[in-house]
Scaffold this active site. Structure first.
Site, PDB file in Angstrom:
ATOM      1  N   HIS A   3      -4.473 -27.731  22.357  1.00 48.83           N
ATOM      2  CA  HIS A   3      -5.054 -29.030  22.727  1.00 48.83           C
ATOM      3  C   HIS A   3      -6.081 -28.816  23.841  1.00 48.83           C
ATOM      4  O   HIS A   3      -5.966 -29.358  24.936  1.00 48.83           O
ATOM      5  CB  HIS A   3      -3.974 -30.019  23.172  1.00 48.83           C
ATOM      6  CG  HIS A   3      -4.417 -31.443  23.071  1.00 48.83           C
ATOM      7  ND1 HIS A   3      -3.567 -32.483  22.831  1.00 48.83           N
ATOM      8  CD2 HIS A   3      -5.649 -32.018  23.188  1.00 48.83           C
ATOM      9  CE1 HIS A   3      -4.223 -33.630  22.800  1.00 48.83           C
ATOM     10  NE2 HIS A   3      -5.501 -33.371  23.019  1.00 48.83           N
TER      11      HIS A   3
ATOM     12  N   ARG B  10      -5.696 -36.217  16.790  1.00 47.74           N
ATOM     13  CA  ARG B  10      -4.355 -36.260  17.360  1.00 47.74           C
ATOM     14  C   ARG B  10      -3.387 -35.714  16.318  1.00 47.74           C
ATOM     15  O   ARG B  10      -3.610 -35.857  15.107  1.00 47.74           O
ATOM     16  CB  ARG B  10      -3.954 -37.691  17.735  1.00 47.74           C
ATOM     17  CG  ARG B  10      -4.638 -38.219  18.977  1.00 47.74           C
ATOM     18  CD  ARG B  10      -4.133 -37.531  20.234  1.00 47.74           C
ATOM     19  NE  ARG B  10      -4.647 -38.116  21.463  1.00 47.74           N
ATOM     20  CZ  ARG B  10      -5.744 -37.715  22.099  1.00 47.74           C
ATOM     21  NH1 ARG B  10      -6.465 -36.735  21.589  1.00 47.74           N
ATOM     22  NH2 ARG B  10      -6.126 -38.288  23.215  1.00 47.74           N
TER      23      ARG B  10
ATOM     24  N   GLU C 290       3.856 -31.709  21.249  1.00 47.74           N
ATOM     25  CA  GLU C 290       3.142 -30.904  22.241  1.00 47.74           C
ATOM     26  C   GLU C 290       3.889 -30.949  23.565  1.00 47.74           C
ATOM     27  O   GLU C 290       4.416 -31.992  23.932  1.00 47.74           O
ATOM     28  CB  GLU C 290       1.709 -31.444  22.436  1.00 47.74           C
ATOM     29  CG  GLU C 290       0.859 -31.369  21.186  1.00 47.74           C
ATOM     30  CD  GLU C 290      -0.560 -31.891  21.402  1.00 47.74           C
ATOM     31  OE1 GLU C 290      -0.922 -32.194  22.564  1.00 47.74           O
ATOM     32  OE2 GLU C 290      -1.309 -32.006  20.421  1.00 47.74           O
TER      33      GLU C 290
END
Length: 320
Positions: A279, A232, A261
């Protein structure tokens, strides 16, 4: 026979949704214009909830579902959940880590190899005509015989270690406790970084790991070092990372996740010594279908009185 009530915070993949619609009375919180009122109306009837790690699950939301027994999460991460309240109330949590293990491990290796061999720049070298004008692309760095440090030896961390070993790398790992694995355990994260050429972060997100890859760890990895993050964005001190990459104190970063993000810091995305993905580590049709199927299967286990398939231990989140 009356179908059990199921609260749905996030929709699942089509095949999984068809199974859930057939088996449950699905309450679509994600489509409700007044979400609090929707929970107040339908939450008391629900023993289970289906979601992913991107939707919040707060204490206030949990209070509106007093019969809740299971949160079935279709992603690996769940840092937006109030885990302390869930643990205190005995609400079980399942996630999808086993389903996404191979794709995430493959992506970590993909980022490592792409960074070490300059894949993005080499692609541009061919497309731009620089190969003909300037000659051969500059020599890059081999991974065989180099040192791989894995930060977090869970299911995915072990898969990354196995892949690194298959590439001829010397593998070591850091974990909160020694897992008794075949690779060398290094209890000090700064030491592991100092003794690694490539450091891969694959720990859970949340407050417990926020900034775990600190400025000290990044500096220990050094000007020839490569940091790969498939965990993360919160796991890495991004300000320290940007500073180290900009100054040359860190050689390169291969990133699938970011502090912000889907709009990563432009200071980071503008750096030439980064290899970036959006991601996307688990983003294949096969894996996303398998992740959604874990939700279906864990819900079925709950309502059949069977053992859950992929439970998450919430014992560490109990207050006190």
């Amino acid at each position: 026979m009356t179908k059990p009530d199921l609260m749905m915070l996030c929709p699942q993949r089509p095949a999984a949704m068809a199974q859930l619609d057939a088996a449950y009375r699905v309450h679509r919180w994600d489509l409700a214009p007044d979400k609090e009122a929707f929970l107040a109306q339908h939450g008391p009837a629900c023993r289970a909830l289906a979601t992913n790690g991107h939707a919040p699950l707060t204490r206030q939301m949990l209070d509106l579902m007093p019969r809740l027994e299971l949160v079935a999460c279709s992603s690996a991460g769940f840092e937006g959940f109030d885990l302390a309240t869930m643990a205190q109330r005995g609400i079980a949590l399942t996630n999808s880590s086993p389903a996404l293990c191979d794709d995430v491990a493959d992506t970590a290796i993909l980022l490592m190899l792409a960074a070490r061999r300059g894949l993005v720049a080499a692609d541009a070298w061919v497309r731009s005509g620089d190969w003909a004008r300037k000659g051969p692309f500059p020599l890059q760095t081999s991974v065989a015989g180099s040192r791989l440090g894995v930060v977090g030896l869970g299911t995915i961390g072990q898969a990354i270690a196995e892949r690194g070993a298959a590439l001829g790398m010397q593998v070591s790992y850091w974990n909160r406790r020694d897992k008794g694995a075949q690779w060398r355990f290094v209890p000090d994260l700064v030491q592991l970084a100092r003794e690694s050429d490539t450091l891969v972060a694959i720990v859970a997100g949340g407050e417990g790991t926020r900034g775990l890859i600190s400025a000290e760890v990044i500096d220990a990895l050094g000007p020839q070092g490569l940091l790969v993050n498939v965990a993360r964005g919160s796991v890495v001190d991004e300000e320290a990372l940007i500073d180290a990459l900009s100054s040359g104190r860190l050689g390169h970063a291969g990133l699938d996740v970011y502090a912000s993000e889907p709009d990563p810091d432009p200071r980071l995305t503008s750096l030439p010594n980064t290899t970036l993905l959006p991601h996307h580590a688990s983003a294949t049709v096969q894996t996303r279908d398998a992740m959604a199927q874990t939700v279906v299967d864990n819900l079925a286990a709950l309502f059949a009185g069977r053992e859950l398939l992929t439970p998450v231990d919430l014992g560490a989140y109990l207050p006190g």
